[in-house]
Design an enzyme around this catalytic site. Structure first.
Site: not given
Ligand code: UD1
Ligand code: MG
Length: 449
Positions: A17, A103, A366
């Site tokens: 995004r 994160y 100046a």
């Molecule tokens: C996650 C949490 C949720 C929390 C929220 C807060 C889980 C299952 N859920 O959800 O409980 O409220 O964050 O923002 O953990 N990432 C990876 N590899 C992956 C997936 C994600 O590196 O396969 C990283 C992403 O880059 C990101 C972070 O993990 O920095 C969180 O991933 P995201 O997909 O944003 O999780 P949410 O669905 O928001």
């Protein structure tokens, strides 16, 4: 339990995004890549090693963090539970202590909050997992924290998997977890993907630990700290939050910001006591301002040092290498680059000083321009202490103006001027009495003369 502490920073999300060539976590917030904010927070609570989990194509991220963190690659984005797995090898000798999982796209997280979590982990009942909880205005898609009767954490339910009662829970998962290393590595493989998204949820580790009779706990923080960046709008929101934090810290340290919301600071901006910053000033990276300096409106500073009591602006531009001495005045429409301006020197209007030294107490009129570039190379201008450069003078570098010398207004100086000499380098003046009147009358009466 030992006090060992490691960190895993998840950054393998694609960040689609953002619609950017630059990986999301390298986008800057207050002039610093957002992942660096996270690494700094983890580093300042003593986490070592720190492992950054990236996606296969993200060499730029691995390069950017090299030297301060190890990297691991998650082959496919199968969820946060899966993302921790590739970090295991980098942490392999770790069998006890705490692994804090964060994160890479949450730049507002603070070391203070992380250390409260680690403290809770090391508390008397040694919870297996400490989760960072917060209450967002709109819980939306956040994981809900389900507490037991004793207020300890029972499990985390992802929004998409939550029933109507769970969805009413306001306390949400902010994304940071401090996990007992033995639990993390022992139970990671027990996490399945039987959920709505078909992903491996790291959040499931709480329920698994509870099933094995380990307690889990929540530490809470303000929603600001858990702000994640997913889009350019989110990046702008994080920038605004970081600016608010930096401004508050500056004011706490004794800086007057006349209109704080109009002053933009950089992560490394250093402002002394009793510095006054007027509205609409922008600080790029690498600026240090000493006590009692006044920065007036609409000035832009980067890579510059300003000494005590100097006045800069309004409308000044200090570029990298500008070193402004104590009590010096840099006025409107003055640009300084790679130049030392001595104590008490003045360049008050419409001046360019580049690749130069301006001695103490010198006065640049100046429109003084150091002509530092001949189209091929940069050359230096040296202006001695107490020298006076008349308005609209061009100093063609390399050139030196001696201490106490005077350069007449409108001069184009190409040769060195000795100390205390007077240099006037302009065409000789010709004043013809009545000449203008005669000219006009010729034009009005052609042929008669
Ligand atoms: C996650 C949490 C949720 C929390 C929220 C807060 C889980 C299952 N859920 O959800 O409980 O409220 O964050 O923002 O953990 N990432 C990876 N590899 C992956 C997936 C994600 O590196 O396969 C990283 C992403 O880059 C990101 C972070 O993990 O920095 C969180 O991933 P995201 O997909 O944003 O999780 P949410 O669905 O928001
Ligand atoms: Mg998210």
């Amino acid at each position: 339990m030992t006090d060992r502490l490691a960190a895993v920073v998840l950054a393998a999300g694609m960040g689609t995004r953002m619609k950017s060539e630059l990986p999301k976590v390298l986008h800057p917030v207050a002039g610093k890549p957002m992942i660096d904010w996270v690494l700094d927070a983890a580093g300042s609570i003593g986490a070592d090693p720190v492992v950054v989990v990236t996606a296969p194509g993200q060499d730029a991220v691995r390069k950017a963090v090299a030297g301060r963190a190890a990297s691991a690659v998650q082959e496919q984005p199968l969820g946060t539970g899966d993302a921790v797995k590739p970090a295991r090898q980098a942490l392999a000798p770790m069998t006890d202590g705490t692994v804090i999982v964060l994160y890479g796209d949450t730049p507002m997280i603070t070391a203070a909050t992380l250390s409260r979590m680690v403290e809770a982990r090391r508390g008397p009942d040694a919870p297996a997992v400490v989760v960072l909880g917060f209450e967002p205005a709109d819980p939306a898609l956040y994981g809900r924290l389900v507490l037991g009767a004793d207020h300890s954490l029972e499990r985390i339910v992802e929004a998409r998997d939550a029933g109507p009662v769970e969805r009413e829970i306001r306390l949400c998962n902010g994304g940071v977890m401090a996990i007992d290393a033995a639990v993390l590595f022992g139970m990671l493989d027990a996490i399945g993907n039987a959920n709505v998204k078909g992903e491996y949820y790291l959040t499931d580790i709480v329920g698994i630990a509870r099933e094995r009779d380990r307690r889990c706990a929540v530490v809470t923080c303000s929603p600001i700290e858990t702000m994640g960046v997913d889009s350019r709008a989110g990046l702008a929101a994080a920038e605004a939050a970081m600016q608010a934090r930096l401004r508050a810290a500056a004011m706490d340290d004794g800086v007057t910001l006349v209109a704080p919301e109009t002053v933009f600071l950089c992560h490394d901006t250093r402002l002394g006591r009793d510095v006054t910053v007027h509205p609409h000033v922008v600080f790029g990276p690498g600026v240090t301002v000493a006590d009692g300096v006044e920065i007036r409106s609409f000035s832009h500073l980067e890579g510059a040092t300003v000494a005590t009591g100097a006045i800069v602006g309004p409308y000044a531009r200090l570029r990298p290498g500008a070193d402004i001495g104590a009590g010096a005045h840099i006025g409107n429409f003055v640009e300084i680059k790679n130049a030392t301006v001595g104590p008490g020197a003045k360049a008050n209007h419409l001046t360019y000083v580049g690749d130069a030294r301006v001695g103490a107490g010198a006065n640049l009129g100046a429109g003084t321009i150091t002509c530092n570039y001949d189209g091929f190379a940069k050359h230096r201008t040296d202006i001695g202490a107490g020298a006076f450069i008349g308005s609209n003078s061009a100093l063609v570098a390399p050139v030196a103006i001696g201490d106490g010398a005077i350069v007449g207004a409108g001069s184009t100086v190409t040769r060195d001027v000795p100390a205390d000499a007077l240099a006037v380098v302009r065409g000789e003046d010709r004043i013809v009495p009545g000449g203008a009147a005669r000219f006009r009358s010729r034009r009005a009466n052609p042929g008669k003369d």
